[in-house]
Design a protein around this motif. Sequence first.
Motif, short mmCIF file in Angstrom:
data_model
loop_
_atom_site.label_atom_id
_atom_site.label_comp_id
_atom_site.label_asym_id
_atom_site.label_seq_id
_atom_site.Cartn_x
_atom_site.Cartn_y
_atom_site.Cartn_z
N ILE A 207 41.64 2.74 124.12
CA ILE A 207 40.56 2.15 124.91
C ILE A 207 40.76 2.62 126.35
CG2 ILE A 207 39.50 0.01 125.70
CD1 ILE A 207 40.64 -1.33 123.18
N ASN A 208 39.82 3.38 126.89
CA ASN A 208 40.03 4.01 128.18
C ASN A 208 38.70 4.15 128.92
OD1 ASN A 208 41.53 5.26 130.21
ND2 ASN A 208 41.34 7.28 129.30
N GLU A 210 37.36 2.12 130.73
CA GLU A 210 36.76 0.90 130.16
C GLU A 210 35.92 0.09 131.13
OE1 GLU A 210 41.05 -0.11 131.33
OE2 GLU A 210 40.04 1.52 130.30
N PHE A 214 33.35 -2.30 129.03
CA PHE A 214 34.35 -3.07 128.30
C PHE A 214 34.99 -4.12 129.21
CE2 PHE A 214 38.19 -4.05 126.06
CZ PHE A 214 37.93 -3.82 124.72
N ALA A 248 43.80 -0.65 126.79
CA ALA A 248 43.11 -0.42 128.05
C ALA A 248 44.12 -0.44 129.20
CB ALA A 248 42.04 -1.49 128.26
N ASP A 485 34.82 2.87 125.89
CA ASP A 485 34.50 1.45 125.76
C ASP A 485 34.57 0.94 124.33
OD1 ASP A 485 33.83 0.78 128.50
OD2 ASP A 485 32.10 2.08 128.26
#
Length: 621
Positions: A207-208, A210, A214, A248, A485
């Motif tokens: 997860i990046n 984000e 997100f 993240a 996201d």
Amino acid sequence: MKYRIEENKTKIHLSDDEWPGVIRVAGYVAGDVELVMGFRPEVAILLSTKKNPESGPETEALSPGGKSPESGPEAEALSLDGEIPEAGDGFDLWPGCVYAGTLGRSALIDGLVGSGRLDVSKVKGKREVYSFGLINAGEGEGTALVIAGSDKRGTIYGLFHLSELMGVSPWTWFADVAPAHRDEVTITEAEDVVSREPSVKYRGFFINDEWPSFGNWTFEHFGGFTAGMYEHVFELLLRLKANYLWPAMWSSNFSCDGPGLKNAELADEMGIVMSSSHHEPCLRHSEEWDLVKGDDTPYGSAWNFDRNREGLINYWREGLERNGRFENVITVGMRGERDSEILGREATLRENIDYLKDVITAQNDLIRETIGPDLDGIPRMLAIYKEVERYYYGDADNEGLRTWDGLNGITCMLCEDNFGNMRGLPERSEIGRRGGFGMYYHFDYHGDPVSYEWVCSTHLAKVWEQMTLCYESGVREIWIVNVGDLKPQELPISYFMDLAYDYDKWGLSNGDSALQYLHKWVVDQFGPDDAGMIITLLNEYTRINSMRKPESLRSDTYHPFCFGESAFMSGLADTLVNRARETEKRFEGTPLHDAYRELVGFPVEASMNVLKMQLAAGRNE
């Protein structure tokens, strides 16, 4: 034999010595039954030793889905005359019930094996494997379903296999894919299976990039990057038969935000193997460094091993001591802060190579000190990403890290070009090296020369082409993909994980893999009735987006007049939008309307709208 899930009859039985994460997942499966059939079976915990129910596992661990008792009925603690009978005691299973457990951990399953009722010869000693089959529940009394896992994740995958057979999508929570109601769920001997060992050992996503999507979402609904949010991410990974996560990291600290260690503890409970990203060594995150560094601290202020050796060793030692008891793949090496070069552009190639050797040697010593002396038994990973690739390969005058003995036992995480195209891959002579190879892939990218972080722009055929090349070159230890996201990438995430899990089915031997998978995935989410049109929409919009990422479109990408490019692309866009809207009308008023809008309608219309704006700009110019 046939097995039926029936109200007031079906319970999911586990013994109280089972892994808490398995008990938690049994609660998720009970919730799946409720989604499909309208009633929730009990998760019944059988006592494996002579004790009162009150002395068993904590109530929270036994609550369905791991939720608080207020969110649903607590799992029931039951006793079979005080204990689960030993082998040969003639224990009769209760008809209509599910019995699940992990070999060597569950007294329930081990008792069935010892009594000769359950054959686990094809499961024992394997990695993440389960058997799923029917057993007579006493003479003339019906049938029970027994799920036995070779390890924690094997049992979890076996439990979620029941959800799959009921028609529950992994994307039910994240994409509102409502399963069809069924008055009856029947399983026959034809569905008895022993699963395969996964093709790739560690399979997961990152997860990046984000923020804002997100990040705003998780703060609004969960108060931050907390265990309440990550529980849904872990559950999704397990439903996809994945097992690995880079969390993240733009403005969050996985091991602090739980609050505290709750994120890491929950990941370990549920069987998710954790890493930090490609530039965050020794189980500590870049944002955590900003919180603790300082001239008056044991860590110092400089993120530089030459100038602050003692401080960084203190910092890394604490991370390893804190998180080392969990299941991890430990990132080693060192890059600069915020994903940059550590020594700067003025440093020579030799200086960078020697610097990394010094860092990795010190980190290996710390891992021996804090976790265990057998480094080969401790999963570690070095990301060969961006400038580190130069240090790995070296040049004619400087031997790189590639041949350095200090990398033995460390997984070399190779990377594509950030746009889905393989760069360096192992030579044949390197296949089988200690530690093996991994691949860091991208469905989302933030950086030079151009970012792409919006709707899906990955065509499955490209994933098949590049990741089969990767696998055939011996990259089989870790597959990780940057999904940004998470939300816009449901289709390629599913394909990536199934390709990594069952390469024999979806890999090089299947030249039609991408289209076959797309058909299967659409039917799994939406059923067969409108599958043909949805397949066309998904295949075409992702193909167009992959020809030129929406963020890279310009007014002159397609010529406004020559070869009729602009007119052709504009007509194609209109056709897709019209078909998407017509198809959406068929879902209006149904439980699947939201899922259609999220997975098909919006990305098709939005992508084609951006394309048409650029085409119009080109004609205007």
